[in-house]
Scaffold this motif. Sequence first.
Motif, PDB file in Angstrom:
ATOM      1  N   ALA A  16      43.049  52.499  35.776  1.00 13.17           N
ATOM      2  CA  ALA A  16      43.365  51.196  34.792  1.00 13.17           C
ATOM      3  C   ALA A  16      42.912  49.745  34.777  1.00 13.17           C
ATOM      4  CB  ALA A  16      44.834  50.886  35.478  1.00 13.17           C
ATOM      5  N   LEU A  17      41.783  49.935  35.850  1.00 11.40           N
ATOM      6  CA  LEU A  17      40.844  48.662  36.053  1.00 11.40           C
ATOM      7  C   LEU A  17      40.005  48.490  34.747  1.00 11.40           C
ATOM      8  CD1 LEU A  17      40.087  48.439  39.783  1.00 11.40           C
ATOM      9  CD2 LEU A  17      41.346  46.627  38.391  1.00 11.40           C
ATOM     10  N   PRO A  18      39.914  47.423  34.017  1.00  9.00           N
ATOM     11  CA  PRO A  18      38.744  47.318  33.136  1.00  9.00           C
ATOM     12  C   PRO A  18      37.300  47.551  33.586  1.00  9.00           C
ATOM     13  CG  PRO A  18      39.827  45.336  33.224  1.00  9.00           C
ATOM     14  CD  PRO A  18      40.439  46.290  34.067  1.00  9.00           C
ATOM     15  N   ARG A  19      37.249  46.992  34.721  1.00  4.85           N
ATOM     16  CA  ARG A  19      35.722  47.051  35.585  1.00  4.85           C
ATOM     17  C   ARG A  19      36.048  47.113  36.923  1.00  4.85           C
ATOM     18  NH1 ARG A  19      33.286  44.190  38.870  1.00  4.85           N
ATOM     19  NH2 ARG A  19      31.139  44.351  38.917  1.00  4.85           N
ATOM     20  N   SER A  20      35.361  47.911  37.722  1.00  3.74           N
ATOM     21  CA  SER A  20      35.388  48.079  39.175  1.00  3.74           C
ATOM     22  C   SER A  20      34.007  47.775  39.704  1.00  3.74           C
ATOM     23  CB  SER A  20      35.511  49.479  39.463  1.00  3.74           C
ATOM     24  OG  SER A  20      37.079  49.902  39.398  1.00  3.74           O
ATOM     25  N   GLY A  21      33.939  47.038  40.828  1.00 13.39           N
ATOM     26  CA  GLY A  21      32.599  46.761  41.348  1.00 13.39           C
ATOM     27  C   GLY A  21      32.542  48.171  42.374  1.00 13.39           C
ATOM     28  N   CYS A  41      32.215  56.633  51.717  1.00 13.82           N
ATOM     29  CA  CYS A  41      30.831  57.065  50.881  1.00 13.82           C
ATOM     30  C   CYS A  41      31.077  56.099  49.893  1.00 13.82           C
ATOM     31  CB  CYS A  41      30.582  58.400  50.477  1.00 13.82           C
ATOM     32  SG  CYS A  41      30.157  59.484  51.919  1.00 13.82           S
ATOM     33  N   LEU A  42      29.962  55.442  49.430  1.00 20.93           N
ATOM     34  CA  LEU A  42      29.866  54.785  47.820  1.00 20.93           C
ATOM     35  C   LEU A  42      29.995  55.872  46.909  1.00 20.93           C
ATOM     36  CD1 LEU A  42      29.593  52.118  46.744  1.00 20.93           C
ATOM     37  CD2 LEU A  42      26.941  52.400  46.599  1.00 20.93           C
ATOM     38  N   THR A  43      31.044  55.673  46.176  1.00 20.02           N
ATOM     39  CA  THR A  43      31.243  56.609  45.249  1.00 20.02           C
ATOM     40  C   THR A  43      31.212  55.989  43.711  1.00 20.02           C
ATOM     41  OG1 THR A  43      33.589  56.443  45.134  1.00 20.02           O
ATOM     42  CG2 THR A  43      32.617  58.177  46.685  1.00 20.02           C
ATOM     43  N   HIS A  44      31.291  54.659  43.819  1.00 19.39           N
ATOM     44  CA  HIS A  44      31.162  53.861  42.355  1.00 19.39           C
ATOM     45  C   HIS A  44      30.088  52.929  42.477  1.00 19.39           C
ATOM     46  CE1 HIS A  44      31.851  52.506  38.388  1.00 19.39           C
ATOM     47  NE2 HIS A  44      32.126  51.385  38.812  1.00 19.39           N
ATOM     48  N   TRP A  45      29.065  52.791  41.748  1.00 15.64           N
ATOM     49  CA  TRP A  45      28.128  51.731  41.574  1.00 15.64           C
ATOM     50  C   TRP A  45      28.319  51.032  40.413  1.00 15.64           C
ATOM     51  CZ3 TRP A  45      23.085  51.755  44.729  1.00 15.64           C
ATOM     52  CH2 TRP A  45      22.138  50.627  44.315  1.00 15.64           C
ATOM     53  N   PRO A  46      28.686  49.877  40.219  1.00 12.98           N
ATOM     54  CA  PRO A  46      28.757  49.058  39.148  1.00 12.98           C
ATOM     55  C   PRO A  46      27.509  49.220  38.178  1.00 12.98           C
ATOM     56  CG  PRO A  46      28.786  47.577  40.892  1.00 12.98           C
ATOM     57  CD  PRO A  46      28.742  48.834  41.387  1.00 12.98           C
ATOM     58  N   GLU A  47      27.599  49.281  36.951  1.00 12.36           N
ATOM     59  CA  GLU A  47      26.511  49.077  36.183  1.00 12.36           C
ATOM     60  C   GLU A  47      25.693  47.772  36.124  1.00 12.36           C
ATOM     61  OE1 GLU A  47      27.575  50.576  32.119  1.00 12.36           O
ATOM     62  OE2 GLU A  47      27.989  52.348  32.841  1.00 12.36           O
ATOM     63  N   ASP A  48      26.451  46.770  36.302  1.00 13.33           N
ATOM     64  CA  ASP A  48      26.075  45.178  36.268  1.00 13.33           C
ATOM     65  C   ASP A  48      25.459  44.910  37.567  1.00 13.33           C
ATOM     66  OD1 ASP A  48      28.479  45.038  37.209  1.00 13.33           O
ATOM     67  OD2 ASP A  48      29.414  43.721  35.941  1.00 13.33           O
ATOM     68  N   ASN A  49      25.458  45.842  38.549  1.00 13.64           N
ATOM     69  CA  ASN A  49      24.910  45.358  39.825  1.00 13.64           C
ATOM     70  C   ASN A  49      25.661  44.210  40.761  1.00 13.64           C
ATOM     71  OD1 ASN A  49      23.145  47.528  39.699  1.00 13.64           O
ATOM     72  ND2 ASN A  49      21.466  46.277  38.927  1.00 13.64           N
ATOM     73  N   VAL A  50      26.855  44.058  40.168  1.00 13.34           N
ATOM     74  CA  VAL A  50      27.803  42.938  40.752  1.00 13.34           C
ATOM     75  C   VAL A  50      28.695  43.826  41.617  1.00 13.34           C
ATOM     76  CG1 VAL A  50      29.612  40.998  40.588  1.00 13.34           C
ATOM     77  CG2 VAL A  50      27.593  41.231  38.978  1.00 13.34           C
ATOM     78  N   PRO A  51      28.658  43.700  42.982  1.00 12.70           N
ATOM     79  CA  PRO A  51      29.579  44.501  43.948  1.00 12.70           C
ATOM     80  C   PRO A  51      31.135  44.572  43.850  1.00 12.70           C
ATOM     81  CG  PRO A  51      28.547  42.890  45.179  1.00 12.70           C
ATOM     82  CD  PRO A  51      28.052  42.518  43.696  1.00 12.70           C
ATOM     83  N   TYR A  52      31.517  43.226  43.316  1.00 15.25           N
ATOM     84  CA  TYR A  52      32.998  42.825  43.309  1.00 15.25           C
ATOM     85  C   TYR A  52      33.860  43.358  42.265  1.00 15.25           C
ATOM     86  CZ  TYR A  52      30.613  39.088  46.349  1.00 15.25           C
ATOM     87  OH  TYR A  52      29.826  38.835  47.321  1.00 15.25           O
ATOM     88  N   THR A  53      35.004  43.679  42.692  1.00 16.04           N
ATOM     89  CA  THR A  53      35.976  44.022  41.810  1.00 16.04           C
ATOM     90  C   THR A  53      36.911  42.764  41.763  1.00 16.04           C
ATOM     91  OG1 THR A  53      36.317  46.218  42.182  1.00 16.04           O
ATOM     92  CG2 THR A  53      38.004  45.109  41.297  1.00 16.04           C
ATOM     93  N   HIS A  54      37.119  42.391  40.543  1.00 13.40           N
ATOM     94  CA  HIS A  54      37.978  40.902  40.503  1.00 13.40           C
ATOM     95  C   HIS A  54      39.317  41.069  41.056  1.00 13.40           C
ATOM     96  CE1 HIS A  54      39.774  37.448  38.953  1.00 13.40           C
ATOM     97  NE2 HIS A  54      38.822  36.853  38.319  1.00 13.40           N
TER      98      HIS A  54
END
Length: 190
Positions: free
Chosen positions: A102-107, A153-166
């Motif tokens: 459901a999230l538009p973007r995840s960190g 374990c890190l399973t999702h690395w954001p494409e924009d390299n910003v680690p935060y989810t809003h």
Amino acid sequence: MSWRDGGNSSGPGGGHGHGHGHAGGNGHAGGNGTDRAGARGNVHGAGHRAWARHALTAPPRVNLTRAVPRWQRLRLPSALRAPLGYDAVGVTPWLGARVRRALPRSGCVFTDTERWWWIVPAGTDVGIAWPAVAHYAVGGVVATPGASRGGPCLTHWPEDNVPYTHPILLYVVLCDALGVPPDWSGPMAS
């Protein structure tokens, strides 16, 4: 006097026989009126009473096979900068999958068998009333199952390299997945 009476019986199949008859109690023993089953029962009864007494007074046993949680900090890859510091919000895998879709973007998202963890800016617990099913980990320090060797374990690395989810979007999506309305009455509302 019949052989069933066992001597001085109090009645048919009696149990008080004092003679040398063959039946007293249940018809298997004579003489003193004590039957073999009764004698065996008393021996087992005494043992059972001793066991029951031990069970009531013995200290509880400790399950040594139970996994003891360890504490560790979720480590961001060195290529990702976190200038605001970071905390983590964790939910069960079932709920995590719903939130992720459901999230538009995840960190960054870390996962293990018990939790999915979203990285959020430090201090996100101030002013947001996270639902009770969400675990808020200050500094990204999380409890890991003892059986889990490396932890989440890190399973999702954001494409924009910003680690935060809003955090506000994460909060709203989490509340929606749980079917509860967001609580805007906290300090952020003022």
